[in-house]
Design an enzyme around this catalytic site. Structure first.
Site, short mmCIF file in Angstrom:
data_model
loop_
_atom_site.label_atom_id
_atom_site.label_comp_id
_atom_site.label_asym_id
_atom_site.label_seq_id
_atom_site.Cartn_x
_atom_site.Cartn_y
_atom_site.Cartn_z
N THR A 192 -5.08 2.95 -5.74
CA THR A 192 -4.21 2.67 -6.88
C THR A 192 -4.65 3.46 -8.11
O THR A 192 -3.81 3.97 -8.87
CB THR A 192 -4.26 1.16 -7.20
OG1 THR A 192 -3.83 0.46 -6.04
CG2 THR A 192 -3.40 0.80 -8.39
N GLY A 247 -14.83 -4.73 4.33
CA GLY A 247 -15.47 -3.60 3.65
C GLY A 247 -15.65 -2.45 4.62
O GLY A 247 -16.61 -2.44 5.40
N HIS A 248 -14.70 -1.51 4.62
CA HIS A 248 -14.79 -0.39 5.56
C HIS A 248 -15.76 0.69 5.09
O HIS A 248 -16.46 1.29 5.89
CB HIS A 248 -13.40 0.25 5.74
CG HIS A 248 -12.58 -0.45 6.77
ND1 HIS A 248 -12.96 -0.51 8.08
CD2 HIS A 248 -11.43 -1.15 6.69
CE1 HIS A 248 -12.08 -1.20 8.77
NE2 HIS A 248 -11.14 -1.60 7.94
N ILE A 303 -11.72 -7.02 -3.62
CA ILE A 303 -12.82 -7.85 -3.09
C ILE A 303 -14.00 -6.96 -2.71
O ILE A 303 -15.09 -7.45 -2.48
CB ILE A 303 -12.38 -8.68 -1.86
CG1 ILE A 303 -11.97 -7.79 -0.69
CG2 ILE A 303 -11.25 -9.64 -2.21
CD1 ILE A 303 -11.89 -8.52 0.64
N ASP A 304 -13.77 -5.64 -2.62
CA ASP A 304 -14.84 -4.73 -2.19
C ASP A 304 -15.85 -4.40 -3.30
O ASP A 304 -16.94 -3.89 -3.02
CB ASP A 304 -14.24 -3.42 -1.66
CG ASP A 304 -13.39 -3.63 -0.42
OD1 ASP A 304 -13.63 -4.61 0.30
OD2 ASP A 304 -12.46 -2.83 -0.18
N GLY A 310 -7.01 -1.20 -6.78
CA GLY A 310 -8.31 -0.71 -6.35
C GLY A 310 -8.39 0.81 -6.39
O GLY A 310 -7.73 1.45 -7.22
N GLN A 344 -10.69 -13.87 3.45
CA GLN A 344 -11.56 -13.44 2.34
C GLN A 344 -10.78 -13.00 1.11
O GLN A 344 -11.33 -12.91 0.02
CB GLN A 344 -12.48 -12.29 2.81
CG GLN A 344 -13.48 -12.75 3.85
CD GLN A 344 -14.10 -11.58 4.61
OE1 GLN A 344 -15.16 -11.09 4.25
NE2 GLN A 344 -13.45 -11.14 5.67
N ARG A 377 -22.00 -14.48 19.81
CA ARG A 377 -20.62 -14.85 19.45
C ARG A 377 -20.25 -14.10 18.17
O ARG A 377 -21.11 -13.88 17.30
CB ARG A 377 -20.49 -16.34 19.19
CG ARG A 377 -20.64 -17.20 20.42
CD ARG A 377 -19.42 -17.11 21.33
NE ARG A 377 -19.50 -18.05 22.44
CZ ARG A 377 -20.16 -17.86 23.57
NH1 ARG A 377 -20.83 -16.72 23.76
NH2 ARG A 377 -20.17 -18.77 24.52
N ARG A 430 0.85 -1.19 0.00
CA ARG A 430 0.00 0.00 0.00
C ARG A 430 0.89 1.24 0.00
O ARG A 430 1.71 1.42 0.89
CB ARG A 430 -0.88 0.02 1.25
CG ARG A 430 -1.97 -1.04 1.25
CD ARG A 430 -3.02 -0.72 2.30
NE ARG A 430 -3.97 -1.81 2.47
CZ ARG A 430 -5.04 -1.99 1.70
NH1 ARG A 430 -5.29 -1.17 0.70
NH2 ARG A 430 -5.86 -3.00 1.92
#
Ligand code: F6P
Length: 356
Positions: free
Chosen positions: A113, A178-179, A134-135, A110, A282, A274, A73
């Protein structure tokens, strides 16, 4: 023709399959092609760390997860800030590109980038990019490679939780990556039959979440499953400024949002909770067949852009067809879940709660 290639940002499945697609299409259609692989994303371009790749490097990698040239990153916001030795990173990237006599730079990445890819394009470099994450949150394409493989893994996590949740009659929270956007949580949540799905785009009311759980209990349902995005946010927190939210989260005793939601559910409903976090699994493992197919198509399409000298574009897919999208349109935008979309309405019509 000399082409540079790099993979940047968080990795995902199908990066190798995508590079293979670009390389095979180029080797097959261009007489003299040399591919330079930069190590660990933009870092390799900045510091001149690379090696010449050859056709056999791209053989046998269709099914291999990760990236054979490494990634890292390199935050876009720091690209214009000199490094600890005073090096001008943008200048350094341009120098490496020029020194190697590259015709073009192929970038797989992503959102961050793509901001840097656009910067380099504006600085005069020939850039072609492929949408990785993946997002699935890249603007201008319906789908990114990596997404479907991650959906499979997150869904599998929910499937596994289902049987144990049923045996013990507990509430289970599965926290999905996924933030900022909830595509992965939405798809895995629906595919895994989650009862409550919490997304960053739809701030939740914890009382409504508790009410949905109580309703299930009253209906005789012995367990419940929540698919919660890493970036799920309460209605109150959604009102806070970015700075205030950051401060609040830094002081939180919980390691992640799911633990906070879990504690509140126990308090409000008395039900046992839980939390399961599949985390970086992922992004791991082999790409699913769907990703291998779109990666191969994206790769061929990127090679085609290079052969036609159509630089400054990302390849994407809209309604199943390959498109080219200008980097200037992609950079700085996010493709988010629309809370008012028919997708969300359809899922809600089944009685699945989004906590809103
Ligand atoms: O952007 C892809 C992503 O996997 C996000 O879904 C996740 O929040 C983040 O990367 C994790 O980043 P890191 O690997 O740096 O912990």
């Amino acid at each position: 023709m000399k082409i540079g290639m790099l993979t940047s940002g968080g990795d995902c499945q199908s990066l190798n399959a995508s590079m293979r697609g670009v390389a095979k299409a180029l080797y097959n259609n261009v007489k003299d092609v040399e591919i330079i692989g930069f190590h660990e994303g933009y870092k390799g371009l900045i510091y001149g760390e690379y090696h010449t790749m050859n056709p056999k490097d791209f053989s046998g990698i269709l099914t291999q997860g990760g990236t054979i040239i490494g990634t890292s990153r390199q935050p876009f916001k720091l690209m214009r800030t000199p490094d600890e030795n005073g090096l001008d990173k943008v200048k350094a990237m341009k120098n490496t590109y020029k020194k190697l006599g590259l015709e073009c730079l192929v970038v797989l990445g992503g959102n961050g980038t793509h901001k840097t890819a656009n910067l380099l394009s504006e600085e005069g470099l020939n850039v072609v990019s492929l949408p990785k994450t993946i997002d699935n949150d890249i603007w201008g394409t319906d789908i990114t490679f990596g997404f479907q493989s991650a959906v499979n893994i997150a869904t599998n996590a929910i499937d596994c939780i289902h049987t144990t949740a049923a045996s013990h009659g507990r509430v289970f929270i599965v926290e999905v990556m996924g933030h900022k956007v909830g595509w992965l949580t939405l798809h895995a949540g629906v595919a895994g039959g989650a009862d409550i799905i919490l997304l960053p785009e739809i701030p939740y009311d914890i009382d409504k979440v508790a009410k949905a759980l109580k309703k299930r209990e009253d209906e005789g349902k012995k367990f419940s499953i929540l698919a919660v995005a890493e970036g799920a946010i309460s209605k109150e927190d959604a009102q806070l400024s970015k700075k205030k939210l950051k401060e609040k989260r830094a002081k939180s005793p919980y390691p992640s949002v799911s633990y906070e939601i879990g504690a509140k559910i126990e308090e409000l409903t008395g039900q046992e909770v839980r939390v399961t976090i599949p985390g970086h699994t992922q992004r791991g493992g082999e790409p699913c067949p769907y990703d291998r197919v779109i990666s191969t198509r994206f790769g061929a399409a990127a090679a085609n852009l290079i052969m036609n000298k159509e630089y400054g574009n990302m390849v994407g897919m809209v309604n199943g067809e390959i498109v080219k999208v200008p980097l200037s349109e992609v950079a700085g935008k996010l493709k988010m879940v629309d809370p008012d979309s028919s997708f969300i309405k359809e899922i809600k019509s089944l009685g699945i709660s989004f906590g809103d």
